[in-house]
Motif scaffolding. Structure first.
Motif, mmCIF file in Angstrom:
data_model
loop_
_atom_site.group_PDB
_atom_site.id
_atom_site.type_symbol
_atom_site.label_atom_id
_atom_site.label_comp_id
_atom_site.label_asym_id
_atom_site.label_seq_id
_atom_site.Cartn_x
_atom_site.Cartn_y
_atom_site.Cartn_z
ATOM 1 N N HIS A 7 42.766 33.430 42.726
ATOM 2 C CA HIS A 7 43.543 34.643 42.475
ATOM 3 C C HIS A 7 44.496 34.860 43.636
ATOM 4 N N ILE A 8 45.686 35.293 43.308
ATOM 5 C CA ILE A 8 46.699 35.580 44.313
ATOM 6 C C ILE A 8 47.046 37.060 44.238
ATOM 7 N N GLY A 9 46.912 37.767 45.367
ATOM 8 C CA GLY A 9 47.250 39.182 45.380
ATOM 9 C C GLY A 9 46.678 39.895 46.592
ATOM 10 N N SER A 10 47.327 40.965 46.983
ATOM 11 C CA SER A 10 46.853 41.816 48.078
ATOM 12 C C SER A 10 45.967 42.911 47.500
ATOM 13 N N VAL A 11 45.462 43.795 48.365
ATOM 14 C CA VAL A 11 44.651 44.903 47.883
ATOM 15 C C VAL A 11 45.458 45.807 46.954
ATOM 16 N N THR A 20 47.948 44.792 44.835
ATOM 17 C CA THR A 20 48.296 44.152 43.563
ATOM 18 C C THR A 20 47.087 43.612 42.815
ATOM 19 N N THR A 21 45.911 43.685 43.411
ATOM 20 C CA THR A 21 44.691 43.226 42.754
ATOM 21 C C THR A 21 44.147 44.345 41.872
ATOM 22 N N THR A 22 43.991 44.055 40.588
ATOM 23 C CA THR A 22 43.493 45.071 39.662
ATOM 24 C C THR A 22 41.968 45.115 39.674
ATOM 25 N N GLU A 23 41.433 46.171 39.117
ATOM 26 C CA GLU A 23 39.982 46.271 38.997
ATOM 27 C C GLU A 23 39.435 45.122 38.163
ATOM 28 N N GLY A 24 40.168 44.759 37.113
ATOM 29 C CA GLY A 24 39.762 43.632 36.283
ATOM 30 C C GLY A 24 39.742 42.328 37.057
ATOM 31 N N ASP A 25 40.744 42.146 37.929
ATOM 32 C CA ASP A 25 40.761 40.954 38.784
ATOM 33 C C ASP A 25 39.507 40.899 39.653
ATOM 34 N N MET A 26 39.188 42.013 40.290
ATOM 35 C CA MET A 26 38.023 42.053 41.172
ATOM 36 C C MET A 26 36.742 41.736 40.419
ATOM 37 N N ASP A 27 36.594 42.338 39.257
ATOM 38 C CA ASP A 27 35.374 42.120 38.470
ATOM 39 C C ASP A 27 35.245 40.662 38.043
ATOM 40 N N ARG A 28 36.348 40.060 37.596
ATOM 41 C CA ARG A 28 36.303 38.672 37.141
ATOM 42 C C ARG A 28 36.019 37.712 38.298
ATOM 43 N N LEU A 29 36.656 37.952 39.443
ATOM 44 C CA LEU A 29 36.405 37.101 40.613
ATOM 45 C C LEU A 29 34.942 37.194 41.031
ATOM 46 N N TYR A 30 34.382 38.395 41.017
ATOM 47 C CA TYR A 30 32.968 38.557 41.366
ATOM 48 C C TYR A 30 32.073 37.819 40.369
ATOM 49 N N GLN A 31 32.351 37.998 39.092
ATOM 50 C CA GLN A 31 31.494 37.417 38.061
ATOM 51 C C GLN A 31 31.403 35.898 38.172
ATOM 52 N N VAL A 32 32.525 35.251 38.420
ATOM 53 C CA VAL A 32 32.546 33.785 38.458
ATOM 54 C C VAL A 32 32.195 33.248 39.840
ATOM 55 N N ASN A 33 32.892 33.705 40.862
ATOM 56 C CA ASN A 33 32.773 33.085 42.185
ATOM 57 C C ASN A 33 31.539 33.499 42.971
ATOM 58 N N ILE A 34 31.044 34.690 42.712
ATOM 59 C CA ILE A 34 29.851 35.162 43.431
ATOM 60 C C ILE A 34 28.620 35.122 42.532
ATOM 61 N N LYS A 35 28.674 35.837 41.406
ATOM 62 C CA LYS A 35 27.516 35.854 40.519
ATOM 63 C C LYS A 35 27.235 34.473 39.950
ATOM 64 N N ASP A 43 47.778 37.298 50.742
ATOM 65 C CA ASP A 43 47.660 37.444 49.285
ATOM 66 C C ASP A 43 46.442 36.740 48.700
ATOM 67 N N ARG A 44 45.350 36.807 49.408
ATOM 68 C CA ARG A 44 44.098 36.225 48.895
ATOM 69 C C ARG A 44 42.965 37.255 49.048
ATOM 70 N N PHE A 45 43.266 38.525 48.801
ATOM 71 C CA PHE A 45 42.319 39.606 49.051
ATOM 72 C C PHE A 45 41.003 39.407 48.299
ATOM 73 N N ALA A 46 41.062 39.319 46.989
ATOM 74 C CA ALA A 46 39.839 39.207 46.188
ATOM 75 C C ALA A 46 39.208 37.830 46.329
#
Length: 257
Positions: free
Chosen positions: A95-99, A101-116, A151-154
């Protein structure tokens, strides 16, 4: 050296890129590889190459973000294979974006795949490794866990979590014979990079590819095969004294800027 004969390895996100390179190399070194990817069609691309080269592999559809689905996949693997020697947690999204430009949906998806996703697969693997007396877990991390990237916040958030999960698992299960390490690559030339350039810089792909390559001190991107070679070492018996470590493979990006 670095033989994986008679071992079973699970590699997630192995339908292309780094995961595919790892699966192909592990199979060449004698391992049976369970090739996991979001769709069985993607996984089968890698399996076909392994089988054609005389190796052993099976394609499995797996959404690493689905806890129940991951449990089912690992249960089915345990029926086919008596041991699980190696897990490579490679599946992940960028994902590319700062705090801002990162949407809530972006954060949730990054968490679901990369962490969970790492949690889901690691838990299922450890449950199988403990009764057999040990195993190896290798997590695909990033230099984003070690340094600030624009631009790699999430994305950086997720890789920082992967780094700490690696240390935690290594500490918790060192006495039970389970080793856990991670690899921290800089930019690697994968299909994602080509797709990103085509989408973001149409008509300027070659120019921007060169610019991205030269942004690393060594002057180029890594190849998936180079990442796979390090993965092979860390998952082999020759690395039996290594656990709780994060290995940069970054062309000097962290220390030589």
């Amino acid at each position: 050296m670095f033989s994986l004969s008679h071992k079973t390895a699970v590699v997630t996100g192995a339908g292309s890129g780094i995961g595919q390179a790892i699966a192909l190399l592990f199979a060449r070194q004698g391992a049976h590889v369970e090739v996991l990817d979001l769709t069985v069609e993607a996984a089968q691309v890698t399996v076909d190459q392994i089988i054609e080269a005389g190796g052993s592999a099976r394609a499995v559809a797996c959404d690493v973000s689905d806890h129940v689905g991951v449990k089912k996949v690992f249960e089915e693997i345990s029926i086919r294979r008596p041991r699980l020697d190696i897990l490579v947690n490679n599946a992940g999204i960028a994902h590319i974006g700062s705090v801002l430009t990162t949407t809530e949906g972006d954060m949730d998806r990054l968490y679901q795949v990369n962490i969970k996703g790492v949690y889901n697969c690691a838990q299922a693997a450890v449950e199988r490794m403990l009764p057999q007396g040990g195993g190896v877990i290798l997590n695909m991390c990033s230099i984003a866990a070690q340094m600030g990237l624009a631009d790699r916040f999430a994305y950086s958030m997720t890789k920082g979590a992967v780094l700490m999960m690696t240390y935690s698992m290594a500490k918790d299960f060192i006495k039970q014979g389970i080793r856990c390490n991670c690899i921290n690559p800089a930019r690697v030339h994968t299909p994602f990079v080509d797709g990103y350039l085509a989408k973001t810089y149409p008509g300027q792909e070659a120019e921007m590819f060169q610019k991205l390559s030269e942004a690393q001190p060594i002057g180029r991107m890594a190849s998936p095969d180079e990442i796979a070679a390090l993965a092979l070492y860390l998952c082999s018996d020759e690395a039996g004294f290594i656990t709780g470590s994060a290995y940069p493979i970054d062309g000097g990006a962290v220390n030589l800027r």
